[in-house]
Design an enzyme around this catalytic site. Structure first.
Site, PDB file in Angstrom:
ATOM      1  N   GLY A  18       0.807  -1.222   0.000  1.00  0.00           N
ATOM      2  CA  GLY A  18       0.000   0.000   0.000  1.00  0.00           C
ATOM      3  C   GLY A  18       0.837   1.266   0.000  1.00  0.00           C
ATOM      4  O   GLY A  18       0.667   2.147  -0.863  1.00  0.00           O
ATOM      5  N   ASP A  38      10.230  -6.874  -3.692  1.00  0.00           N
ATOM      6  CA  ASP A  38       8.924  -7.342  -3.234  1.00  0.00           C
ATOM      7  C   ASP A  38       8.775  -8.827  -3.577  1.00  0.00           C
ATOM      8  O   ASP A  38       9.444  -9.326  -4.487  1.00  0.00           O
ATOM      9  CB  ASP A  38       7.794  -6.538  -3.902  1.00  0.00           C
ATOM     10  CG  ASP A  38       6.548  -6.475  -3.026  1.00  0.00           C
ATOM     11  OD1 ASP A  38       6.274  -5.394  -2.461  1.00  0.00           O
ATOM     12  OD2 ASP A  38       5.863  -7.506  -2.890  1.00  0.00           O
ATOM     13  N   SER A 113       5.161   2.114  13.062  1.00  0.00           N
ATOM     14  CA  SER A 113       3.712   2.346  13.001  1.00  0.00           C
ATOM     15  C   SER A 113       3.243   3.011  14.284  1.00  0.00           C
ATOM     16  O   SER A 113       3.846   2.835  15.361  1.00  0.00           O
ATOM     17  CB  SER A 113       2.985   1.017  12.828  1.00  0.00           C
ATOM     18  OG  SER A 113       1.606   1.164  13.101  1.00  0.00           O
ATOM     19  N   ASN A 114       2.145   3.731  14.156  1.00  0.00           N
ATOM     20  CA  ASN A 114       1.502   4.307  15.351  1.00  0.00           C
ATOM     21  C   ASN A 114       1.118   3.199  16.341  1.00  0.00           C
ATOM     22  O   ASN A 114       0.952   3.467  17.533  1.00  0.00           O
ATOM     23  CB  ASN A 114       0.290   5.137  14.933  1.00  0.00           C
ATOM     24  CG  ASN A 114      -0.872   4.303  14.427  1.00  0.00           C
ATOM     25  OD1 ASN A 114      -1.727   3.879  15.198  1.00  0.00           O
ATOM     26  ND2 ASN A 114      -0.913   4.053  13.122  1.00  0.00           N
ATOM     27  N   HIS A 115       1.024   1.948  15.870  1.00  0.00           N
ATOM     28  CA  HIS A 115       0.625   0.856  16.761  1.00  0.00           C
ATOM     29  C   HIS A 115       1.751   0.413  17.694  1.00  0.00           C
ATOM     30  O   HIS A 115       1.529  -0.429  18.564  1.00  0.00           O
ATOM     31  CB  HIS A 115       0.038  -0.297  15.945  1.00  0.00           C
ATOM     32  CG  HIS A 115      -1.211   0.144  15.250  1.00  0.00           C
ATOM     33  ND1 HIS A 115      -2.383   0.391  15.926  1.00  0.00           N
ATOM     34  CD2 HIS A 115      -1.441   0.491  13.955  1.00  0.00           C
ATOM     35  CE1 HIS A 115      -3.299   0.833  15.072  1.00  0.00           C
ATOM     36  NE2 HIS A 115      -2.751   0.910  13.867  1.00  0.00           N
ATOM     37  N   TYR A 142       1.875  -7.144  16.080  1.00  0.00           N
ATOM     38  CA  TYR A 142       2.342  -6.262  14.996  1.00  0.00           C
ATOM     39  C   TYR A 142       3.043  -5.032  15.587  1.00  0.00           C
ATOM     40  O   TYR A 142       4.159  -4.674  15.170  1.00  0.00           O
ATOM     41  CB  TYR A 142       1.130  -5.874  14.131  1.00  0.00           C
ATOM     42  CG  TYR A 142       1.345  -4.715  13.205  1.00  0.00           C
ATOM     43  CD1 TYR A 142       2.189  -4.814  12.110  1.00  0.00           C
ATOM     44  CD2 TYR A 142       0.673  -3.502  13.425  1.00  0.00           C
ATOM     45  CE1 TYR A 142       2.370  -3.729  11.255  1.00  0.00           C
ATOM     46  CE2 TYR A 142       0.848  -2.428  12.578  1.00  0.00           C
ATOM     47  CZ  TYR A 142       1.697  -2.544  11.497  1.00  0.00           C
ATOM     48  OH  TYR A 142       1.880  -1.479  10.657  1.00  0.00           O
ATOM     49  N   ARG A 180     -11.162   7.877  12.841  1.00  0.00           N
ATOM     50  CA  ARG A 180      -9.828   7.933  13.432  1.00  0.00           C
ATOM     51  C   ARG A 180      -8.797   8.480  12.445  1.00  0.00           C
ATOM     52  O   ARG A 180      -7.852   9.173  12.831  1.00  0.00           O
ATOM     53  CB  ARG A 180      -9.443   6.529  13.906  1.00  0.00           C
ATOM     54  CG  ARG A 180      -8.093   6.432  14.544  1.00  0.00           C
ATOM     55  CD  ARG A 180      -7.899   5.066  15.194  1.00  0.00           C
ATOM     56  NE  ARG A 180      -6.516   4.894  15.571  1.00  0.00           N
ATOM     57  CZ  ARG A 180      -5.583   4.418  14.751  1.00  0.00           C
ATOM     58  NH1 ARG A 180      -5.890   4.049  13.516  1.00  0.00           N
ATOM     59  NH2 ARG A 180      -4.338   4.311  15.168  1.00  0.00           N
TER      60      ARG A 180
HETATM   61  C1  15L Z   1      -1.005   0.482  10.421  1.00  0.00           C
HETATM   62  O1  15L Z   1       0.068   0.353  10.977  1.00  0.00           O
HETATM   63  C2  15L Z   1      -1.398  -0.396   9.298  1.00  0.00           C
HETATM   64  O2  15L Z   1      -0.301  -0.898   8.585  1.00  0.00           O
HETATM   65  C3  15L Z   1      -2.351   0.268   8.353  1.00  0.00           C
HETATM   66  O3  15L Z   1      -2.910  -0.721   7.533  1.00  0.00           O
HETATM   67  C4  15L Z   1      -3.452   1.049   9.050  1.00  0.00           C
HETATM   68  O4  15L Z   1      -4.383   0.178   9.537  1.00  0.00           O
HETATM   69  C5  15L Z   1      -2.874   1.968  10.111  1.00  0.00           C
HETATM   70  O5  15L Z   1      -1.913   1.355  10.914  1.00  0.00           O
HETATM   71  C6  15L Z   1      -3.926   2.582  11.027  1.00  0.00           C
HETATM   72  O6  15L Z   1      -3.645   2.790  12.222  1.00  0.00           O
HETATM   73  O7  15L Z   1      -5.010   2.909  10.534  1.00  0.00           O
END
Ligand code: 15L
Length: 269
Positions: A18, A38, A113-115, A142, A180
């Protein structure tokens, strides 16, 4: 690599994913020569692109030859069972840093990532933006893998004199499509501007949030701005249309409670 030169080659792992698909042409327009890596084959024949698995050291050695920098996007982008996350996101990221070290590639921009901090509560950040210095608080395996990548990047910066930027990407899509995302959206144009800034700025190790200049954002953009990022987009232009189609948000909706939104309630398949 503080000088931006059109002759510089950037390897983008996960180029068919993406984010990769959204940034590759913009970076090429800014003068970067792009090499792809890839699992998927390129859609256009003749592209500079290595088809390979991110855990395959030999394929990565081929991909790293002659490149000036790496943008490491490859990986599982959502929650998954730990063995899968371990193999692709953790072991794969190790292989990317190792291949960069072997090839003498000194700059790595890592897609965190924000996660990585998703279990922090939004209520704890009412009066301040979320700093990049908050304690790691991943909301998923993740997210744990992203904290690993940030730690590995720090280690390679210190041990191997590399320069590593970790981008805690919000949600990079053509446009926001959830409530969000009005806070977390990173527009494709801003993603290009951010990656470009992180390819040319002078630094040793940095963590930044990767979001646009969203009116409703809760992330501290100062570290990215200090490195030259000038966001131009704001999700607010999509807000009225997006919100018109949504039911009011309930107070116990995970998207209202946690920075990571519904990742906090996702379970691996
Ligand atoms: C992420 O880290 C994901 O890769 C992406 O697919 C989104 O879902 C994004 O976070 C999110 O927080 O929306």
């Amino acid at each position: 690599m503080t000088e931006h030169s059109p002759s510089k080659t950037v390897l983008i792992t996960g180029i068919a994913g993406g984010v990769g698909a959204l940034v590759r042409d913009g970076l090429a327009d800014l003068g970067w020569t792009i090499r792809g890596f890839d699992l998927a084959a390129p859609s256009e024949p003749g592209e500079d692109w290595i088809v390979g698995d991110i855990t395959d050291a030999a394929a990565l050695d081929e991909a790293m030859a002659g490149v000036d920098a790496v943008i490491h996007l490859a990986g599982i982008p959502v929650e998954a069972r730990f063995p899968k996350i371990l193999h692709v996101n953790i072991f794969g990221t190790y292989e990317v840093f190792e291949a960069a070290r072997r090839a003498g590639v000194r700059r790595v921009v890592y897609a965190s990532s924000n996660h990585a901090v998703g279990y922090h509560r939004r209520a704890d950040f009412v009066d301040e933006d979320v700093s990049v210095d908050v304690r790691p608080r991943p909301d998923t395996y993740y997210g744990v893998s992203k904290i690993f990548g940030e730690a590995l990047g720090s280690f390679y910066a210190d041990r191997h004199d590399m320069s590593v930027a970790c981008v805690r990407i919000g949600a990079c899509y053509a446009q926001p499509f959830t409530r969000r995302m009005l806070a977390t959206w990173l527009s494709p144009g801003d993603a290009v501007r951010l990656f470009n800034a992180l390819l040319v700025a002078d630094f040793k190790y940095e963590i930044v949030y990767g979001v646009s200049a969203n009116t409703r954002a809760w992330w501290d953009l100062a570290p990215a701005r200090r490195l030259g990022f000038e966001p131009k987009d704001d999700s607010e232009v999509h807000a009225a249309e997006l919100l018109a189609g949504l039911a009011p948000q309930l107070p116990d909706d995970p998207e209202a409670v946690f920075l990571g939104g519904d990742f906090t309630v996702r379970r691996p398949d």
